[in-house]
Design a protein around this motif. Structure first.
Motif, short mmCIF file in Angstrom:
data_model
loop_
_atom_site.label_atom_id
_atom_site.label_comp_id
_atom_site.label_asym_id
_atom_site.label_seq_id
_atom_site.Cartn_x
_atom_site.Cartn_y
_atom_site.Cartn_z
N GLU A 206 -18.28 6.62 4.74
CA GLU A 206 -17.45 6.62 5.95
C GLU A 206 -17.70 7.84 6.84
O GLU A 206 -17.54 7.77 8.06
CB GLU A 206 -15.97 6.54 5.56
CG GLU A 206 -15.58 5.19 4.98
CD GLU A 206 -14.11 4.87 5.19
OE1 GLU A 206 -13.51 5.43 6.13
OE2 GLU A 206 -13.58 4.06 4.43
N ALA A 213 -12.31 3.25 12.97
CA ALA A 213 -11.05 3.49 13.66
C ALA A 213 -9.90 2.87 12.88
O ALA A 213 -10.09 2.05 11.97
CB ALA A 213 -11.10 2.93 15.09
N SER A 214 -8.69 3.20 13.26
CA SER A 214 -7.51 2.70 12.55
C SER A 214 -7.35 1.19 12.68
O SER A 214 -6.71 0.55 11.85
CB SER A 214 -6.25 3.40 13.07
OG SER A 214 -6.09 3.16 14.46
N ASP A 215 -7.92 0.61 13.74
CA ASP A 215 -7.80 -0.84 13.94
C ASP A 215 -8.91 -1.62 13.23
O ASP A 215 -9.00 -2.84 13.38
CB ASP A 215 -7.80 -1.18 15.43
CG ASP A 215 -9.09 -0.79 16.15
OD1 ASP A 215 -10.02 -0.27 15.49
OD2 ASP A 215 -9.17 -1.01 17.37
N GLY A 216 -9.77 -0.93 12.46
CA GLY A 216 -10.84 -1.60 11.73
C GLY A 216 -12.14 -1.67 12.48
O GLY A 216 -13.18 -2.03 11.90
N ASP A 270 -11.57 -1.97 2.71
CA ASP A 270 -10.68 -1.16 3.54
C ASP A 270 -10.84 -1.49 5.03
O ASP A 270 -9.85 -1.55 5.77
CB ASP A 270 -10.96 0.33 3.30
CG ASP A 270 -10.52 0.80 1.92
OD1 ASP A 270 -9.78 0.05 1.25
OD2 ASP A 270 -10.92 1.91 1.52
N ARG A 274 -7.87 -3.05 7.47
CA ARG A 274 -7.48 -2.48 8.76
C ARG A 274 -7.62 -3.52 9.88
O ARG A 274 -6.76 -3.63 10.76
CB ARG A 274 -8.35 -1.27 9.08
CG ARG A 274 -8.14 -0.07 8.19
CD ARG A 274 -8.96 1.12 8.72
NE ARG A 274 -9.04 2.20 7.75
CZ ARG A 274 -9.64 3.37 7.97
NH1 ARG A 274 -10.21 3.58 9.15
NH2 ARG A 274 -9.68 4.31 7.05
N THR A 275 -8.72 -4.27 9.83
CA THR A 275 -8.97 -5.28 10.86
C THR A 275 -7.90 -6.36 10.83
O THR A 275 -7.37 -6.77 11.89
CB THR A 275 -10.35 -5.91 10.66
OG1 THR A 275 -11.35 -4.89 10.70
CG2 THR A 275 -10.64 -6.95 11.73
N ASN A 277 -4.82 -6.23 9.59
CA ASN A 277 -3.52 -5.71 10.01
C ASN A 277 -3.46 -5.54 11.53
O ASN A 277 -2.43 -5.83 12.15
CB ASN A 277 -3.25 -4.37 9.32
CG ASN A 277 -2.88 -4.54 7.86
OD1 ASN A 277 -2.17 -5.47 7.49
ND2 ASN A 277 -3.35 -3.64 7.00
N HIS A 278 -4.56 -5.11 12.13
CA HIS A 278 -4.62 -5.02 13.59
C HIS A 278 -4.54 -6.40 14.22
O HIS A 278 -3.85 -6.59 15.24
CB HIS A 278 -5.92 -4.32 14.00
CG HIS A 278 -6.13 -4.24 15.48
ND1 HIS A 278 -5.28 -3.55 16.32
CD2 HIS A 278 -7.08 -4.80 16.29
CE1 HIS A 278 -5.70 -3.66 17.57
NE2 HIS A 278 -6.78 -4.41 17.57
#
Length: 564
Positions: A206, A213-216, A270, A274-275, A277-278
């Motif tokens: 990573e 990013a936090s949004d995947g 992971d 993230r993707t 959940n976004h």
């Protein structure tokens, strides 16, 4: 497709016997037409699952951006594009005419649809829940590598995309290559190997190879990869990160490779979490539909099922490119149905409750083929066959099982399967070594009676996995079946109801009565580097060269000691 119903679907490799056959699918087309009792002249529409011109644009732009380093892949790729791919419309019509045989040429429309939209349709419009969020993730379509969107059962909208070269599928394939497996076919081996390692390199991946990013969404650092400008997935800089060289296929697998596999598996999971959940924040829905080659990662699917706000997760039986062909047909059929809806016809979801859309050989056809090749067999009633096979399984025999229409997709779910007793500690080793001739770290999946799944696996009461789409943790009760428990305490579960396959269901019921175990080992009816069997002759030949003890072909029982 006919009148909104999927009539037939099959992959060319099952007929040609060439695994991952990339040639023109003449035999598969011929089968689909024969199953529908049609010739090409009867067809209203023919559709291809991507847009070649847009894909060519991406290749040319990538070559030009990396020239002169990309000269070698450019000269390798261009001949096939100039000869055929840029004229695919003419090629399809010409080859369809050759398939016809009756002189009735196809004169209808030829459609080309967006690759990720085809994937999306294959999932969203076969989903039991019509209102769903949609996630498509693969190596690359024309340009897109990850697509997010939604479907209300009537339309699909892809609202957000990642574009090439930033690809989760290509990232995973880079590690597939580096660990010594074949790209586009060995990714499932990497996933199986991951259970034996620890993700000690996840942080390095990573921090060095990509930026997430936090949004995947993410960007790959192209300094470490070679797939844009060369014929290799990785380069020397990639190797320097891990202070290793790419493993050759004939070299031993070490703890480094196990840990590297575990690391990229964790990074992949992971990113997908993230993707997803976004995506739920963008398009809140109870259900998530996922397609594309990355959707074959059952471990990631298992985490998406329990670690996202979605209550349901739908993965079609063929989420990869084979399923893209189905999605392409659904898109055109839906367009036709939408026009018809003006005249009062209802538009509803397409059913994929039964993914068995391939060739079927009845008892008479099977016996004829077996006699022609000189095979010895006994023909039994269903009741007698189930009783004898259950007894043989309980005695530790491994059974080839060919019954009914062939499955569509990469998983054998009880129509072209090899079955075994999951209670033995040595079953996995024996099947890998003497039956499948494959790597010893490869796991085996259980097929379990659907009403008993919660006793043995950590899933909810409404859990369904008819196509082995999810890898989930096992419960202590599953210790009764050590052969299906992977190194990390998980299993890729297939749930089975009576309606889905009555004959196999009754076989497992009978095995349960004899042993107290309501599941069997279920693996595909093939050996290493061969496609799953399609015909009785395929099944017989595979049976003869493997270590299976007996084989069922429809209602015919072949014993290794008697069938030579």
């Amino acid at each position: 497709m006919r009148d909104g119903r999927i009539v037939a679907a099959a992959q060319e490799e099952r007929f040609s016997r060439i695994k991952h056959d990339a040639g023109f699918p003449e035999s598969a087309i011929r089968y689909c037409l024969d199953a529908a009792k049609l010739s090409p002249g009867d067809l209203d529409h023919v559709v291809f699952y991507e847009k070649p011109i847009r894909k060519f644009d991406r290749l040319m732009e990538s070559f030009l951006a990396t020239a002169p380093r990309s000269l070698r892949p450019f000269t390798t790729a261009m001949p096939s594009w100039i000869k055929g791919k840029l004229n695919l419309r003419k090629t399809l019509r010409r080859r369809l005419d050759q398939v016809a045989g009756d002189g009735r040429r196809y004169v209808g429309k030829m459609h080309f649809v967006d690759h990720h939209l085809a994937h999306a349709a294959s999932a969203a419009w076969t989903c039991p829940w019509p209102n769903a969020a949609v996630l498509v993730c693969d190596a690359v379509g024309e340009w897109a590598t990850t697509s997010l969107g939604w479907s209300d059962g009537q339309q699909i909208q892809l609202t957000h995309q990642l574009r090439y070269p930033h690809s989760l599928g290509l990232l995973y394939s880079a590690f597939t290559y580096f660990c010594g497996f074949t790209v586009n076919s060995g990714e499932y081996k990497l996933m199986g190997l991951a259970a034996y390692g620890t993700p000690k390199y996840a942080q390095a991946i990573e921090s060095e190879l990509l930026n997430v990013a936090s949004d995947g969404s993410f960007r790959l650092n192209q300094e470490f990869f070679g797939f844009v400008e060369s014929l290799k997935m990785t380069n020397q800089r990639f190797a320097d990160v891990f202070d290793q060289t790419p493993r050759r296929a004939d070299e031993p697998i070490t703890d480094f490779h196990r840990d590297l596999a575990a690391s990229i598996q964790k990074v992949t999971e992971d990113i997908l979490l993230r993707t997803a959940n976004h995506l739920h924040r963008l398009h809140a829905a109870d259900a998530l539909c996922i397609a594309g080659g990355v959707a074959l990662n059952g471990k990631a699917n298992g985490r998406l099922l329990v670690e996202t706000p979605f209550q349901h997760l739908h993965v079609p039986p063929a989420p990869g490119d084979a399923g893209g062909a189905v999605g392409a047909a659904l898109l055109i059929d839906r367009a036709v149905l939408d026009d018809a809806a003006v005249e009062g016809q209802a538009v509803s979801q397409y059913s994929m409750q039964n993914a068995c859309l391939g060739p079927v050989y009845d008892s008479q056809q099977s016996s004829q083929e077996l006699r022609q090749i000189g095979a010895n067999f006994r023909s039994l009633t269903d009741e007698a066959l189930i009783d004898e096979v259950a007894r043989r399984l309980a005695d530790g025999q491994v059974v080839g099982w060919m019954d009914g229409p062939m499955e569509f997709g990469p998983r054998a779910v009880g129509r072209r399967s090899i079955l075994a007793d999951p209670r033995g500690d040595d079953v996995r080793d024996r099947m890998n070594q003497a039956i499948k001739f494959r790597e010893p770290f490869r796991p085996f999946a259980p097929v379990v009676l659907a009403e008993r799944v919660t006793k043995y696996f950590q899933v909810s009461g409404d859990f369904e996995s008819p196509w082995m789409s999810f890898i989930v943790p096992v419960k202590a009760a599953a210790e009764i079946a050590p052969a299906i428990i992977h190194a990390d305490g998980t299993a890729r579960v297939q749930t089975l109801t009576r309606d889905q396959n009555p004959k196999l269901y009754h076989l497992i019921q009978q095995f349960d009565r004899m042993t107290g175990c309501p599941m069997l080992v279920n693996t595909s009816f093939n050996v290493k580097d061969e496609p799953i069997v399609a015909s009785p002759v395929d099944a017989y030949r595979c049976f003869q060269k493997s270590g299976m003890d007996c084989c069922v072909i429809q209602n015919h029982l072949l014993d290794k000691r008697e069938s030579c």
